[in-house]
Design an enzyme around this catalytic site. Structure first.
Site, mmCIF file in Angstrom:
data_model
loop_
_atom_site.group_PDB
_atom_site.id
_atom_site.type_symbol
_atom_site.label_atom_id
_atom_site.label_comp_id
_atom_site.label_asym_id
_atom_site.label_seq_id
_atom_site.Cartn_x
_atom_site.Cartn_y
_atom_site.Cartn_z
ATOM 1 C CG HIS A 140 -8.973 -6.274 -3.763
ATOM 2 N ND1 HIS A 140 -7.730 -5.587 -4.563
ATOM 3 C CD2 HIS A 140 -8.379 -6.642 -2.592
ATOM 4 C CE1 HIS A 140 -6.725 -5.735 -3.821
ATOM 5 N NE2 HIS A 140 -6.942 -6.351 -2.505
ATOM 6 C CB ALA A 152 -8.993 0.969 1.937
ATOM 7 C CB SER A 157 -0.954 0.139 1.134
ATOM 8 O OG SER A 157 -1.592 -1.204 1.313
#
Length: 431
Positions: free
Chosen positions: A152, A111, A58
């Protein structure tokens, strides 16, 4: 033949990116790649332990990895006016969601950082539960959480699962930043492999991505088994969201997005430290294209390290005030310069002064630049460093110099625990 461990998520977009490598469709030189498929939170954690040679991570996690890994210019997953989604059983407002229990796919995921930016709250101020990304729908059904943060393929299937969209964080980010994509993931490569190998491996990864884009149908078919119920059309749509021209190269727009995302989070205290964002901003300016590898250099600022630097500057200014001198102002440029040198000394294992202070002055429009060094044999102590400098006539003179108005400090720990500390003082050239 050198074996390279390659970590990526068990998802259609990552499988598509590495299709050509996994099926030996492109030349891979003297390298053999061991593909390791794990969820992104696990890969983030393994990268922090330096378990993998190359891995997807990430962008949020990368802020903590820059000392040991370089960010490749290719392999980015960016949400261009779309991204992680907040879903629930019923439509909830931003304020309502902030008071609900939220299932997140990992604390170091982009996220999760996007969620904090959106709600304007640190993760510890929210009621969150970490759930594997592919179990979030089930967690909502069980009542384990009231809001789910989706990444996803769940972004495409939430309606069929019986949930409603409360907010698309990619859309929110796009509006907030005037049209920038939301940087979610990237590929990193271990610096210890050496510059030659890093450049060669990065080129192979770029060729693999390009091959997939040029042989799309075959790439989608290869990725389909990891689609968790997606048909060919849906898998192709999902892959297109996260493997595209921005994946081949971040480009200036992508680089701006990364800077805005990380620096914005640091300014608000959501990533590393609110106080350290000027240093990160300086480091992001130092992006260097070496062969095909995009480097960023940033200290691994965790725990109390940033407080140590802050304490060091406060103690220096206290000594200046006692001596009747003006306090020095922190300079992001000098912070970066000081840390880079401390990091270099920690890798070489010895103290040595720079010989290019005049060159640095010209580059950054400084004058009267000076430098103090210090070596701690164990833990860093700002008080001990300043005491040592004050007891040395030459170091004391540098710290209390009348002509300087700016300062930067940095320190880095070597493998044996030795701590190398740097102080740089300077004044700006008169306009």
């Amino acid at each position: 033949m050198q074996t390279i461990s390659l970590g990526h998520s068990p998802d259609p977009d990552d499988a598509f990116m590495f299709y050509a490598m996994a099926s030996h469709q492109i030349p891979m030189g003297d390298y053999e790649f061991q593909h390791i498929l794990q969820d992104i939170q696990t890969l983030n954690e393994r990268a922090r332990r330096q378990d993998l040679d190359v891995t997807a991570v990430s962008i949020h996690a990368y802020a903590y990895l820059t000392q040991d890994y370089a960010l490749m210019h290719c392999g980015a997953s960016m949400g261009d006016n779309y991204g992680p989604m907040l879903v629930a059983r019923e439509l909830l407002s931003k304020e309502q969601m902030a008071g609900k229990k939220i299932a997140v796919p990992g604390l170091l995921t982009s996220a999760s950082l996007s969620l904090q930016l959106y709600l304007g709250r640190k993760i510890e101020e929210l009621d969150v539960v970490v759930v594997p990304f592919d179990e979030i729908f089930e967690a909502l059904r069980r009542g384990q959480a009231e809001v789910g943060l989706l990444i996803h393929e769940g972004q495409l299937t939430y309606r069929e699962e019986g949930f409603v969209l409360c907010e698309d964080l990619g859309c929110w980010w796009f509006k907030e930043t005037g049209g920038l994509p939301l940087p979610l993931g990237g590929n990193v490569i271990r610096r210890s492999l050496g510059e030659k190998a890093m450049a060669e491996i990065t080129e192979i990864v770029e060729q693999s991505i390009r091959f997939g884009l040029e042989h799309r149908r075959a790439g989608v078919e290869h990725a389909l088994p990891l689609g968790r119920g997606l048909d060919h059309e849906m898998a192709d749509r999902f892959i297109g969201m996260y493997v595209n021209e921005l994946t081949l190269d971040y480009g200036e727009r992508g680089r701006r997005a990364v800077r805005e995302f990380c620096v914005g989070a640091m300014r608000r205290g959501f990533c590393l430290s609110r106080w350290m964002w000027p240093l990160f901003k300086f480091m992001m300016k130092q992006l260097i294209l070496l062969g095909l590898v995009l480097f960023t250099v940033l200290p691994d600022l965790q725990g109390t390290e940033d407080e140590g630097l802050k304490s060091l500057m406060q103690l220096i200014n206290q000594e200046r005030v006692k001596a009747g001198k003006k306090e020095l102002v922190m300079s992001p440029d000098l912070m970066g310069i000081a840390w880079e040198w401390s990091y270099r000394m920690s890798k070489e294992g010895r103290l040595k002064h720079r010989k290019n202070l005049l060159e640095l002055c010209e580059k950054h429009d400084f004058r009267f630049m000076n430098e103090n060094l210090h070596l701690n044999l164990s833990e860093f102590s700002a008080a001990k460093v300043v005491k040592s400098w004050m007891e040395s006539p030459a170091h004391r003179r540098n710290m209390l110099e009348d002509k300087i108005a700016l300062m930067g400090v940095g320190y880095a720990k070597a493998g044996d625990g030795t701590v190398f500390v740097v102080f740089n003082g300077a004044a700006k050239v008169d306009p």
